[in-house]
Motif scaffolding. Structure first.
Motif, PDB file in Angstrom:
ATOM      1  N   GLU A  25       0.825  -1.206   0.000  1.00  0.00           N
ATOM      2  CA  GLU A  25       0.000   0.000   0.000  1.00  0.00           C
ATOM      3  C   GLU A  25       0.863   1.261   0.000  1.00  0.00           C
ATOM      4  O   GLU A  25       0.556   2.224  -0.689  1.00  0.00           O
ATOM      5  CB  GLU A  25      -0.945   0.006   1.210  1.00  0.00           C
ATOM      6  CG  GLU A  25      -2.021  -1.061   1.162  1.00  0.00           C
ATOM      7  CD  GLU A  25      -2.965  -0.886  -0.009  1.00  0.00           C
ATOM      8  OE1 GLU A  25      -3.652   0.142  -0.074  1.00  0.00           O
ATOM      9  OE2 GLU A  25      -3.003  -1.797  -0.866  1.00  0.00           O
ATOM     10  N   LYS A  26       1.937   1.223   0.778  1.00  0.00           N
ATOM     11  CA  LYS A  26       2.848   2.379   0.836  1.00  0.00           C
ATOM     12  C   LYS A  26       3.513   2.609  -0.523  1.00  0.00           C
ATOM     13  O   LYS A  26       3.627   3.741  -0.985  1.00  0.00           O
ATOM     14  CB  LYS A  26       3.892   2.155   1.922  1.00  0.00           C
ATOM     15  CG  LYS A  26       4.754   3.358   2.177  1.00  0.00           C
ATOM     16  CD  LYS A  26       5.638   3.151   3.377  1.00  0.00           C
ATOM     17  CE  LYS A  26       6.436   4.408   3.629  1.00  0.00           C
ATOM     18  NZ  LYS A  26       7.170   4.372   4.864  1.00  0.00           N
ATOM     19  N   ALA A  27       3.951   1.527  -1.166  1.00  0.00           N
ATOM     20  CA  ALA A  27       4.603   1.636  -2.474  1.00  0.00           C
ATOM     21  C   ALA A  27       3.654   2.188  -3.535  1.00  0.00           C
ATOM     22  O   ALA A  27       4.086   2.897  -4.449  1.00  0.00           O
ATOM     23  CB  ALA A  27       5.141   0.280  -2.910  1.00  0.00           C
ATOM     24  N   LEU A  28       2.374   1.868  -3.399  1.00  0.00           N
ATOM     25  CA  LEU A  28       1.382   2.357  -4.352  1.00  0.00           C
ATOM     26  C   LEU A  28       0.904   3.770  -4.038  1.00  0.00           C
ATOM     27  O   LEU A  28       0.110   4.335  -4.769  1.00  0.00           O
ATOM     28  CB  LEU A  28       0.180   1.403  -4.386  1.00  0.00           C
ATOM     29  CG  LEU A  28       0.459   0.010  -4.943  1.00  0.00           C
ATOM     30  CD1 LEU A  28      -0.752  -0.892  -4.745  1.00  0.00           C
ATOM     31  CD2 LEU A  28       0.832   0.091  -6.412  1.00  0.00           C
TER      32      LEU A  28
END
Length: 90
Positions: A25-28
């Motif tokens: 989620e953080k990477a997206l």
């Protein structure tokens, strides 16, 4: 709210399931507030104690544990502990 007893094994499974979800989620660029808070909450509960979780938190745990279980099945790995945790959440 629903109370769930978190054994050491269940805490470990939940944290292993939530960590990749949080990172993905953080990477997206999506919000990581809910999974982050849930990770901290699970980590702060002493082993073999009951903790109250909201419907939303339980839903997130189910999704991530099921994802972990399916990844393990695809690799031919042992899944009984993840299956037990999923049953506990229902």
């Amino acid at each position: 709210m629903r109370k769930i007893k978190l054994t050491r094994a269940y805490k470990s499974i939940l944290l292993k399931a939530l960590a990749p979800y949080y990172c993905r989620e953080k990477a997206l660029g999506h919000s990581t507030e809910k999974p982050g808070r849930l990770i901290l909450k699970i980590n702060s509960v002493p082993a073999d104690k009951r903790a109250s979780f909201s419907v939303e938190e339980i839903h997130l745990m189910r999704i991530t544990i099921n994802r972990l279980r399916n990844e393990r099945l695809a690799k031919g790995q042992y899944t009984d502990a993840a299956d037990d945790m999923l049953l506990k959440l229902f």
